[in-house]
Design a protein around this motif. Structure first.
Motif, PDB file in Angstrom:
ATOM      1  N   LEU A  59       0.593  -1.043  -0.047  1.00  0.00           N
ATOM      2  CA  LEU A  59       0.033  -0.006   0.008  1.00  0.00           C
ATOM      3  C   LEU A  59       0.971   1.178  -0.005  1.00  0.00           C
ATOM      4  CD1 LEU A  59      -2.525  -0.854   2.789  1.00  0.00           C
ATOM      5  CD2 LEU A  59      -2.724  -1.228   0.176  1.00  0.00           C
ATOM      6  N   ALA A  60       0.498   2.191  -0.972  1.00  0.00           N
ATOM      7  CA  ALA A  60       1.203   3.487  -0.875  1.00  0.00           C
ATOM      8  C   ALA A  60       0.303   4.523  -0.387  1.00  0.00           C
ATOM      9  CB  ALA A  60       1.621   3.863  -2.249  1.00  0.00           C
ATOM     10  N   ARG A  61       1.036   5.335   0.653  1.00  0.00           N
ATOM     11  CA  ARG A  61       0.449   6.472   1.364  1.00  0.00           C
ATOM     12  C   ARG A  61       1.328   7.586   1.559  1.00  0.00           C
ATOM     13  NH1 ARG A  61      -3.064   3.377   0.087  1.00  0.00           N
ATOM     14  NH2 ARG A  61      -4.702   2.325   1.450  1.00  0.00           N
ATOM     15  N   ASN A  62       0.575   8.828   1.462  1.00  0.00           N
ATOM     16  CA  ASN A  62       1.428  10.014   1.832  1.00  0.00           C
ATOM     17  C   ASN A  62       0.788  10.965   2.767  1.00  0.00           C
ATOM     18  OD1 ASN A  62       3.801  10.337  -0.499  1.00  0.00           O
ATOM     19  ND2 ASN A  62       1.934   9.359  -1.797  1.00  0.00           N
ATOM     20  N   PRO A  96       8.133  12.895  -1.354  1.00  0.00           N
ATOM     21  CA  PRO A  96       9.361  12.544  -1.071  1.00  0.00           C
ATOM     22  C   PRO A  96      10.448  13.400  -2.275  1.00  0.00           C
ATOM     23  CG  PRO A  96       8.363  10.573  -0.659  1.00  0.00           C
ATOM     24  CD  PRO A  96       7.353  11.765  -1.502  1.00  0.00           C
ATOM     25  N   ILE A  97      10.120  13.620  -3.214  1.00  0.00           N
ATOM     26  CA  ILE A  97      11.020  14.329  -4.480  1.00  0.00           C
ATOM     27  C   ILE A  97      11.336  15.428  -3.982  1.00  0.00           C
ATOM     28  CG2 ILE A  97       9.139  14.950  -6.102  1.00  0.00           C
ATOM     29  CD1 ILE A  97      11.091  13.834  -8.241  1.00  0.00           C
ATOM     30  N   ARG A  98      10.412  16.107  -3.251  1.00  0.00           N
ATOM     31  CA  ARG A  98      10.820  17.694  -2.841  1.00  0.00           C
ATOM     32  C   ARG A  98      10.632  17.684  -1.430  1.00  0.00           C
ATOM     33  NH1 ARG A  98      10.540  20.941  -6.856  1.00  0.00           N
ATOM     34  NH2 ARG A  98       9.614  20.358  -9.121  1.00  0.00           N
ATOM     35  N   ASP A 116       6.988   7.144  -2.286  1.00  0.00           N
ATOM     36  CA  ASP A 116       6.047   7.879  -1.302  1.00  0.00           C
ATOM     37  C   ASP A 116       6.262   7.946   0.253  1.00  0.00           C
ATOM     38  OD1 ASP A 116       3.526   8.085  -3.432  1.00  0.00           O
ATOM     39  OD2 ASP A 116       4.050   6.124  -3.531  1.00  0.00           O
ATOM     40  N   HIS A 117       5.547   8.621   0.797  1.00  0.00           N
ATOM     41  CA  HIS A 117       6.052   8.775   2.195  1.00  0.00           C
ATOM     42  C   HIS A 117       5.944   7.420   2.902  1.00  0.00           C
ATOM     43  CE1 HIS A 117       4.563  13.157   2.045  1.00  0.00           C
ATOM     44  NE2 HIS A 117       5.977  12.934   1.874  1.00  0.00           N
ATOM     45  N   GLY A 136      -8.927   8.955  -4.813  1.00  0.00           N
ATOM     46  CA  GLY A 136      -8.469   8.110  -4.085  1.00  0.00           C
ATOM     47  C   GLY A 136      -7.464   8.545  -3.315  1.00  0.00           C
ATOM     48  N   TYR A 137      -6.504   7.788  -2.966  1.00  0.00           N
ATOM     49  CA  TYR A 137      -5.171   8.308  -2.381  1.00  0.00           C
ATOM     50  C   TYR A 137      -4.179   8.552  -3.376  1.00  0.00           C
ATOM     51  CZ  TYR A 137      -6.447   5.415   1.732  1.00  0.00           C
ATOM     52  OH  TYR A 137      -7.305   5.206   2.631  1.00  0.00           O
ATOM     53  N   LEU A 138      -3.755   9.756  -2.785  1.00  0.00           N
ATOM     54  CA  LEU A 138      -2.849  10.559  -3.890  1.00  0.00           C
ATOM     55  C   LEU A 138      -1.379  10.351  -3.768  1.00  0.00           C
ATOM     56  CD1 LEU A 138      -3.960  14.261  -3.384  1.00  0.00           C
ATOM     57  CD2 LEU A 138      -4.756  12.449  -4.911  1.00  0.00           C
ATOM     58  N   THR A 139      -0.414   9.818  -4.868  1.00  0.00           N
ATOM     59  CA  THR A 139       0.441   9.361  -4.594  1.00  0.00           C
ATOM     60  C   THR A 139       1.541  10.216  -5.894  1.00  0.00           C
ATOM     61  OG1 THR A 139      -0.016   7.966  -6.511  1.00  0.00           O
ATOM     62  CG2 THR A 139      -0.199   6.900  -4.273  1.00  0.00           C
ATOM     63  N   GLN A 140       2.803   9.937  -5.615  1.00  0.00           N
ATOM     64  CA  GLN A 140       3.744  10.681  -6.279  1.00  0.00           C
ATOM     65  C   GLN A 140       3.654  10.216  -7.919  1.00  0.00           C
ATOM     66  OE1 GLN A 140       7.515  11.736  -4.715  1.00  0.00           O
ATOM     67  NE2 GLN A 140       8.645  10.558  -6.353  1.00  0.00           N
TER      68      GLN A 140
END
Length: 325
Positions: A12-15, A22-24, A99-100, A139-143
């Motif tokens: 699961l990817a979450r921010n 993370p890139i910034r 992602d975070h 939905g969930y926002l991802t990089q």
């Protein structure tokens, strides 16, 4: 069926909505997120220990990739990155990869629903303490936009020697993409299959529920396994294939030098022989654990960081001789 499925993974990817991707992300803010995730995990029944990437040697970082605890991209940078591992290593949480949070659960065998239930439980615990970036429509926002929606990647690690020998596996990829799935090598994206081991995972995360994605993967995997088992029945009647399997075991029992590529090829053949009761030696579970143990960084972590490639090949052959004696 379990003989063709090595393991199952849910990721699961979450921010966190109050931080940039993370890139910034600055190093200080990245470390702040690491601390927040650790604090949130204190409410979880599962015990985790924290590993900061900048505090461990390169060989241990690579060994974690070989054990599928982290991704290759995760170790490309160390500052402000950490992983939380459960005591049994079935759960890992990468902090500040793409992602975070990249939460993953790995289970032996074909356990999609069980792995998802555990991942969902930990996700719910984290969400009580952390504010995830979420949009009602997206939905969930991802990089990366390809992870928008559920942010979930479900995958199964498959051993498909018969489909590889017959060449059928080469034509499967195009058909799978039409079904919202993708097939990759042993270490995921951009990696090549080693010893007929493949990762099959969902490709679509937007406009589909977690349950629908898992059901789709479960159904297609079941069909693929059935195709593999039918191919095995035909192949194993061929004396040349039987000869390859027995020769593979003979080499593993006696070789003095063994590079990683050859070891994977031979172990794949022996695993096929054991699965189909053509050989009486180690169990498939033992072979799966051995495959991890003879990876390059795993050998160096255990026997010395300064080992040369030749020394690793000698040690790998020694390990294999000892296990198959």
């Amino acid at each position: 069926m379990s003989e063709a499925v090595v393991s199952t993974r849910i990721r699961l990817a979450r921010n966190l909505k109050e931080y940039p991707f993370p890139i910034r992300l600055s190093a200080d803010k990245a470390r702040e997120i690491v601390d927040k995730v650790g604090e949130a995990l204190k409410d979880c029944e599962i015990r985790f220990h924290r590993i900061d990437l900048d505090n461990i040697p390169d060989t241990i970082r690579v060994a974690m990739i070989e054990r599928h605890l982290v991704s290759p991209d995760f170790i490309s940078e160390q500052d402000g990155r950490a992983v939380y591992l459960s005591d049994d290593n079935t759960v890992s949480i990468m902090v500040n990869e793409e992602d975070h949070i990249r939460l993953q659960v790995i289970k032996d065998g074909f356990e999609l629903k069980e792995a998802y239930a555990m991942a969902d439980q930990i996700d719910n615990i984290l969400s009580k303490k952390l504010s995830f970036a979420f949009h009602e429509r997206l939905g969930y926002l991802t990089q990366c936009p390809t992870n928008l929606g559920t942010g979930m990647r479900a995958s199964v690690m498959l051993h498909l020697p018969a489909l590889r020998m017959t060449g059928v596996v080469n034509s499967i990829g195009a058909n799978l993409s039409k079904l919202g799935l993708t097939m990759r090598g042993l270490y995921g994206e951009s990696s090549k299959p080693a010893g007929a081991f493949y990762q099959l995972s969902n490709q679509v995360t937007l406009g589909i529920s977690e349950k629908a994605a898992i059901d789709n993967l479960q159904n297609i995997t079941t069909q693929l396994i059935a195709q593999e088992m039918r191919s095995r029945e035909n192949l194993l009647n061929d004396i040349e294939v039987q000869d390859k399997i027995h020769r593979a075991l003979g080499i593993l029992k006696s070789a003095m030098l063994m590079d990683h590529s050859e070891a994977m090829r031979l172990l794949s053949l022996v695993r096929l022989g054991v699965s189909e009761k053509k050989l009486e030696t180690l169990s498939t579970d033992s072979i799966d654990k051995l495959i991890v143990e003879i990876q390059p960084a795993s050998i160096m972590t255990r026997y010395g960081d300064d080992m040369s490639p030749r020394d690793r090949d000698i040690k790998r052959a020694e390990i294999l001789r000892d296990r198959f004696k």
